[in-house]
Write a protein that holds these residues in place. Structure first.
Motif, short mmCIF file in Angstrom:
data_model
loop_
_atom_site.label_atom_id
_atom_site.label_comp_id
_atom_site.label_asym_id
_atom_site.label_seq_id
_atom_site.Cartn_x
_atom_site.Cartn_y
_atom_site.Cartn_z
N LEU A 42 0.83 -1.19 0.00
CA LEU A 42 0.00 0.00 0.00
C LEU A 42 0.87 1.25 0.00
O LEU A 42 0.63 2.19 -0.75
N ALA A 43 1.90 1.28 0.82
CA ALA A 43 2.78 2.43 0.92
C ALA A 43 3.56 2.65 -0.37
O ALA A 43 3.73 3.77 -0.82
N SER A 44 4.04 1.57 -0.98
CA SER A 44 4.83 1.72 -2.20
C SER A 44 3.99 2.15 -3.39
O SER A 44 4.52 2.66 -4.36
N SER A 45 2.69 1.96 -3.33
CA SER A 45 1.83 2.36 -4.43
C SER A 45 1.28 3.78 -4.23
O SER A 45 0.57 4.28 -5.08
N SER A 46 1.62 4.41 -3.13
CA SER A 46 1.17 5.76 -2.85
C SER A 46 1.75 6.74 -3.87
O SER A 46 2.91 6.60 -4.26
N PRO A 47 0.98 7.72 -4.29
CA PRO A 47 1.49 8.71 -5.25
C PRO A 47 2.71 9.48 -4.74
O PRO A 47 3.47 10.00 -5.52
N CYS A 48 2.90 9.52 -3.45
CA CYS A 48 4.01 10.28 -2.87
C CYS A 48 5.19 9.40 -2.48
O CYS A 48 6.20 9.91 -1.99
N SER A 49 5.10 8.10 -2.71
CA SER A 49 6.13 7.19 -2.21
C SER A 49 7.50 7.44 -2.84
O SER A 49 8.52 7.35 -2.16
N ALA A 50 7.56 7.75 -4.12
CA ALA A 50 8.85 8.01 -4.77
C ALA A 50 9.49 9.27 -4.20
O ALA A 50 10.70 9.32 -4.00
N LEU A 51 8.66 10.28 -3.91
CA LEU A 51 9.17 11.52 -3.31
C LEU A 51 9.65 11.28 -1.89
O LEU A 51 10.68 11.83 -1.47
N LYS A 52 8.94 10.45 -1.16
CA LYS A 52 9.35 10.12 0.21
C LYS A 52 10.68 9.37 0.18
O LYS A 52 11.57 9.65 0.99
#
Length: 78
Positions: A7-17
């Motif tokens: 779920l976390a890795s599919s978040s739209p902000c995960s790459a930025l995080k």
């Protein structure tokens, strides 16, 4: 039940995080621990991640939480 890591890795902000975390960890290990640092280190990554999170919160009508945090922070500085 959904896997939280997926779920976390599919978040739209995960790459930025991830970009911010990598920058911070590198800064911490290579500069901070050696007593060398710049205030603006990783600022670009942080601002991009924060903007993404704020946009997601606005989409969910939760952006007032950021405003409350800013107000509390301002009162602490007084």
């Amino acid at each position: 039940m959904k896997d939280k890591s997926k779920l976390a890795s599919s978040s739209p902000c995960s790459a930025l995080k991830t970009a911010y975390n990598e920058c911070f960890n590198k800064w911490y290990a290579e500069k901070f621990l050696k007593g060398q640092w710049e205030k603006d280190e990783c600022l670009q990554e942080w601002e991009a991640y924060r903007a993404c999170v704020l946009k997601r919160m606005e989409d969910r009508k939760l952006h007032h939480l950021f405003k409350m945090e800013a107000m509390l922070h301002a009162k602490e500085e007084d």
